[in-house]
Motif scaffolding. Structure first.
Motif, PDB file in Angstrom:
ATOM      1  N   TYR A 224      44.051  41.622  42.626  1.00  0.00           N
ATOM      2  CA  TYR A 224      42.969  41.686  43.609  1.00  0.00           C
ATOM      3  C   TYR A 224      43.024  40.419  44.452  1.00  0.00           C
ATOM      4  O   TYR A 224      43.036  39.299  43.921  1.00  0.00           O
ATOM      5  N   LEU A 225      43.081  40.596  45.783  1.00  0.00           N
ATOM      6  CA  LEU A 225      43.220  39.475  46.707  1.00  0.00           C
ATOM      7  C   LEU A 225      42.159  39.573  47.792  1.00  0.00           C
ATOM      8  O   LEU A 225      41.890  40.659  48.323  1.00  0.00           O
ATOM      9  N   THR A 226      41.557  38.426  48.146  1.00  0.00           N
ATOM     10  CA  THR A 226      40.638  38.357  49.290  1.00  0.00           C
ATOM     11  C   THR A 226      41.110  37.254  50.220  1.00  0.00           C
ATOM     12  O   THR A 226      41.623  36.220  49.783  1.00  0.00           O
ATOM     13  N   GLU A 227      40.919  37.490  51.525  1.00  0.00           N
ATOM     14  CA  GLU A 227      41.360  36.525  52.530  1.00  0.00           C
ATOM     15  C   GLU A 227      40.381  36.485  53.690  1.00  0.00           C
ATOM     16  O   GLU A 227      39.998  37.529  54.229  1.00  0.00           O
ATOM     17  N   LYS A 228      39.981  35.274  54.074  1.00  0.00           N
ATOM     18  CA  LYS A 228      39.136  35.066  55.246  1.00  0.00           C
ATOM     19  C   LYS A 228      40.044  35.066  56.481  1.00  0.00           C
ATOM     20  O   LYS A 228      40.811  34.130  56.688  1.00  0.00           O
ATOM     21  N   THR A 229      39.964  36.118  57.281  1.00  0.00           N
ATOM     22  CA  THR A 229      40.974  36.331  58.314  1.00  0.00           C
ATOM     23  C   THR A 229      40.709  35.540  59.590  1.00  0.00           C
ATOM     24  O   THR A 229      39.568  35.215  59.921  1.00  0.00           O
ATOM     25  N   VAL A 230      41.816  35.268  60.328  1.00  0.00           N
ATOM     26  CA  VAL A 230      41.712  34.599  61.617  1.00  0.00           C
ATOM     27  C   VAL A 230      41.819  35.600  62.762  1.00  0.00           C
ATOM     28  O   VAL A 230      41.359  35.330  63.864  1.00  0.00           O
ATOM     29  N   TYR A 231      42.425  36.770  62.518  1.00  0.00           N
ATOM     30  CA  TYR A 231      42.516  37.766  63.583  1.00  0.00           C
ATOM     31  C   TYR A 231      41.147  38.388  63.869  1.00  0.00           C
ATOM     32  O   TYR A 231      40.913  38.932  64.951  1.00  0.00           O
ATOM     33  N   LEU A 232      40.230  38.293  62.910  1.00  0.00           N
ATOM     34  CA  LEU A 232      38.865  38.793  63.069  1.00  0.00           C
ATOM     35  C   LEU A 232      37.959  37.802  62.347  1.00  0.00           C
ATOM     36  O   LEU A 232      37.799  37.854  61.130  1.00  0.00           O
ATOM     37  N   ILE A 233      37.410  36.838  63.116  1.00  0.00           N
ATOM     38  CA  ILE A 233      36.633  35.754  62.527  1.00  0.00           C
ATOM     39  C   ILE A 233      35.395  36.312  61.827  1.00  0.00           C
ATOM     40  O   ILE A 233      34.659  37.133  62.379  1.00  0.00           O
ATOM     41  N   GLY A 234      35.188  35.873  60.592  1.00  0.00           N
ATOM     42  CA  GLY A 234      34.064  36.329  59.789  1.00  0.00           C
ATOM     43  C   GLY A 234      34.399  37.493  58.882  1.00  0.00           C
ATOM     44  O   GLY A 234      33.607  37.829  57.996  1.00  0.00           O
ATOM     45  N   ASN A 235      35.565  38.093  59.082  1.00  0.00           N
ATOM     46  CA  ASN A 235      35.987  39.219  58.244  1.00  0.00           C
ATOM     47  C   ASN A 235      36.654  38.724  56.962  1.00  0.00           C
ATOM     48  O   ASN A 235      37.292  37.666  56.934  1.00  0.00           O
ATOM     49  N   THR A 236      36.519  39.503  55.905  1.00  0.00           N
ATOM     50  CA  THR A 236      37.259  39.264  54.672  1.00  0.00           C
ATOM     51  C   THR A 236      38.095  40.495  54.358  1.00  0.00           C
ATOM     52  O   THR A 236      37.547  41.590  54.189  1.00  0.00           O
ATOM     53  N   ASP A 237      39.400  40.311  54.330  1.00  0.00           N
ATOM     54  CA  ASP A 237      40.286  41.394  53.911  1.00  0.00           C
ATOM     55  C   ASP A 237      40.372  41.411  52.394  1.00  0.00           C
ATOM     56  O   ASP A 237      40.433  40.355  51.750  1.00  0.00           O
ATOM     57  N   LYS A 238      40.399  42.617  51.828  1.00  0.00           N
ATOM     58  CA  LYS A 238      40.483  42.775  50.375  1.00  0.00           C
ATOM     59  C   LYS A 238      41.653  43.713  50.057  1.00  0.00           C
ATOM     60  O   LYS A 238      41.711  44.829  50.571  1.00  0.00           O
ATOM     61  N   TYR A 239      42.571  43.236  49.232  1.00  0.00           N
ATOM     62  CA  TYR A 239      43.722  44.023  48.798  1.00  0.00           C
ATOM     63  C   TYR A 239      43.609  44.283  47.296  1.00  0.00           C
ATOM     64  O   TYR A 239      43.422  43.349  46.502  1.00  0.00           O
ATOM     65  N   THR A 240      43.729  45.531  46.909  1.00  0.00           N
ATOM     66  CA  THR A 240      43.765  45.904  45.496  1.00  0.00           C
ATOM     67  C   THR A 240      45.044  46.677  45.240  1.00  0.00           C
ATOM     68  O   THR A 240      45.359  47.616  45.985  1.00  0.00           O
ATOM     69  N   ASP A 241      45.808  46.271  44.245  1.00  0.00           N
ATOM     70  CA  ASP A 241      47.027  47.022  43.942  1.00  0.00           C
ATOM     71  C   ASP A 241      47.218  47.171  42.436  1.00  0.00           C
ATOM     72  O   ASP A 241      46.801  46.322  41.640  1.00  0.00           O
ATOM     73  N   PHE A 242      47.853  48.293  42.090  1.00  0.00           N
ATOM     74  CA  PHE A 242      48.145  48.612  40.697  1.00  0.00           C
ATOM     75  C   PHE A 242      49.568  49.142  40.612  1.00  0.00           C
ATOM     76  O   PHE A 242      49.967  49.996  41.417  1.00  0.00           O
ATOM     77  N   SER A 243      50.321  48.632  39.657  1.00  0.00           N
ATOM     78  CA  SER A 243      51.714  49.035  39.482  1.00  0.00           C
ATOM     79  C   SER A 243      51.974  49.325  38.011  1.00  0.00           C
ATOM     80  O   SER A 243      51.404  48.666  37.131  1.00  0.00           O
ATOM     81  N   ILE A 244      52.852  50.289  37.755  1.00  0.00           N
ATOM     82  CA  ILE A 244      53.179  50.650  36.379  1.00  0.00           C
ATOM     83  C   ILE A 244      54.609  51.183  36.318  1.00  0.00           C
ATOM     84  O   ILE A 244      55.102  51.786  37.279  1.00  0.00           O
ATOM     85  N   SER A 245      55.279  50.940  35.208  1.00  0.00           N
ATOM     86  CA  SER A 245      56.623  51.477  34.990  1.00  0.00           C
ATOM     87  C   SER A 245      56.823  51.721  33.499  1.00  0.00           C
ATOM     88  O   SER A 245      56.137  51.123  32.655  1.00  0.00           O
ATOM     89  N   TYR A 246      57.780  52.600  33.195  1.00  0.00           N
ATOM     90  CA  TYR A 246      58.116  52.873  31.802  1.00  0.00           C
ATOM     91  C   TYR A 246      59.618  53.098  31.702  1.00  0.00           C
ATOM     92  O   TYR A 246      60.176  53.939  32.422  1.00  0.00           O
ATOM     93  N   ASP A 247      60.262  52.339  30.839  1.00  0.00           N
ATOM     94  CA  ASP A 247      61.711  52.421  30.690  1.00  0.00           C
ATOM     95  C   ASP A 247      62.060  53.365  29.543  1.00  0.00           C
ATOM     96  O   ASP A 247      61.879  53.043  28.374  1.00  0.00           O
ATOM     97  N   PHE A 248      62.565  54.564  29.899  1.00  0.00           N
ATOM     98  CA  PHE A 248      62.993  55.537  28.899  1.00  0.00           C
ATOM     99  C   PHE A 248      64.433  55.307  28.455  1.00  0.00           C
ATOM    100  O   PHE A 248      64.929  56.011  27.582  1.00  0.00           O
ATOM    101  N   GLY A 249      65.107  54.345  29.064  1.00  0.00           N
ATOM    102  CA  GLY A 249      66.503  54.101  28.757  1.00  0.00           C
ATOM    103  C   GLY A 249      67.432  54.819  29.723  1.00  0.00           C
ATOM    104  O   GLY A 249      68.198  54.185  30.451  1.00  0.00           O
ATOM    105  N   PHE A 250      67.316  56.145  29.777  1.00  0.00           N
ATOM    106  CA  PHE A 250      68.153  56.917  30.683  1.00  0.00           C
ATOM    107  C   PHE A 250      67.577  56.960  32.093  1.00  0.00           C
ATOM    108  O   PHE A 250      68.276  57.296  33.060  1.00  0.00           O
ATOM    109  N   ILE A 251      66.276  56.617  32.237  1.00  0.00           N
ATOM    110  CA  ILE A 251      65.632  56.521  33.545  1.00  0.00           C
ATOM    111  C   ILE A 251      64.404  55.628  33.432  1.00  0.00           C
ATOM    112  O   ILE A 251      63.759  55.577  32.375  1.00  0.00           O
ATOM    113  N   LYS A 252      64.103  54.920  34.527  1.00  0.00           N
ATOM    114  CA  LYS A 252      62.924  54.044  34.547  1.00  0.00           C
ATOM    115  C   LYS A 252      62.076  54.386  35.773  1.00  0.00           C
ATOM    116  O   LYS A 252      62.331  53.894  36.875  1.00  0.00           O
TER     117      LYS A 252
END
Length: 367
Positions: A224-252
């Motif tokens: 989770y990331l927040t940033e006080k932006t300069v392209y839009l003064i007073g705005n806060t951008d919020k980024y949320t990301d989720f990643s997952i992987s599983y290694d089966f050996g023959f494919i990941k």
């Protein structure tokens, strides 16, 4: 005479001990590829840099301070193999305080301490937000990685990107916890260093926290990331990301989801995801990805992308690779194909809404 020999022996042992406590390593990568690409004006054949990894050289070192405590540093610079030019010139970003500076070590410049408490690093470094995406992309955010193409804003889409200037940040401090049962966390803070003239002093400040689990087969990370932006003064951008992987050996297989939202009218609002997989085929590795970006700020500015690549190792340090990739842009989207940050610029589209494609082959060598 014996006294002199003894003194020389002690001095020699002391010098060797000092050298054993400190180390500096020169490392790097050199990557070039040839592509036949189309961006709306017919095919063009060109030599580009950084198809599998950004070309770079760097220095990293550590000093053993005793008791498990170490001092560490990394200095890393990028370059383009097609021209020999450095990648250290800053572009004016859309969502941070623009500096217009020239960087000697644009990729990394950090110094810090590590030990049983974890690690603290200060300087210019990757955000956990970017790491949560790149570590789970089977291409490592390079050619044929669908989400890689959406890391930059593109043309005519109101800054609708997954990363903008949040891949690396100047003036940052990062704490990484020790690994406990496969879990670790990162806390990252970067100062915009705004003087407050005509804008809040918090403008450009960025905060990012992430948690990651790495097991024998399962891996996952949330950020989770927040940033006080300069392209839009007073705005806060919020980024949320989720990643997952599983290694089966023959494919990941892996999956990545990213959401970006601002809290003021006109700020980018986008959702994007990628599904991908890598599988051993022969002595090499076959990679495939598919992704979509939904732009909720600009109408008719969505995009889809897919890619396939095969990496064939000639040795532990030299790899041949080749693949194909395509982006399908809506009428108001202008995303294009490139190897990612620190690579050759993507081929310029003839107009917004064009759908670029590329067939490519290259070689990468690490040292």
């Amino acid at each position: 005479m014996k006294t002199k020999l003894f003194a020389l022996s002690v001095l020699s042992v002391a010098c060797c001990a000092a050298q054993a406590q400190s180390s500096v390593t020169l490392y790097g990568a050199v990557d070039s590829y040839v592509e036949v690409a189309s961006a709306g004006n017919g095919n063009v054949t060109r030599v580009s840099s950084g198809g599998m990894m950004g070309s770079r050289f760097g220095f990293r070192g550590s000093e053993d301070l005793g008791g498990g405590l170490k001092a560490n540093f990394v200095l890393e610079a990028g370059f383009l193999t097609d021209t020999g030019a450095g990648t250290g010139t800053a572009t004016v970003p859309t969502s941070t305080v623009p500096t217009g500076s020239n960087y000697m070590f644009q990729r990394l410049a950090t110094v810090g301490l590590s030990g049983s408490f974890g690690a603290v690093n200060i300087g210019r470094q990757y955000t956990p937000h970017f790491g949560a995406m790149a570590a789970f992309d089977p291409t490592g955010f390079t050619m044929s990685g669908a989400l890689n193409y959406y890391a930059g804003p593109g043309a005519g889409i109101n800054g609708g990107s997954l990363a903008d200037a949040t891949t690396r940040r100047d003036n940052s401090i990062q704490y990484t916890t020790p690994v406990m049962g496969g879990f670790k966390a990162n806390i990252f803070y970067a100062l915009g260093e705004s003087t407050g003239v005509g804008q809040p002093k918090s403008t450009g400040n960025l905060f990012n926290i992430s948690g990651q689990y790495n097991g024998s087969a399962l891996a996952a990370q949330v950020s989770y990331l927040t940033e006080k932006t300069v392209y839009l003064i007073g705005n806060t951008d919020k980024y949320t990301d989720f990643s997952i992987s599983y290694d089966f050996g023959f494919i990941k297989p892996s999956a990545i989801f990213v959401r970006r939202r601002g809290d003021m009218t006109g700020a980018p609002a986008i959702d994007a995801y990628q599904i991908g997989a890598s599988a051993p085929v022969g002595v090499g590795k076959l990679i495939a990805t598919y992704g979509q970006l939904k732009n909720k700020t600009t109408a008719n500015a969505d995009s889809k992308a897919f890619g396939i690549r095969y990496d064939y190792p000639l040795s532990k340090r030299t790899t041949l690779y080749g693949g194909a990739t395509k982006i399908s842009n809506n009428a108001n989207a202008g995303y294009t194909i490139s190897g990612g940050g620190g690579s050759s610029a993507g081929l310029a589209l003839s107009s917004v809404g064009q759908s670029p494609s590329s067939i490519y082959a290259g070689i990468a060598h690490v040292f």
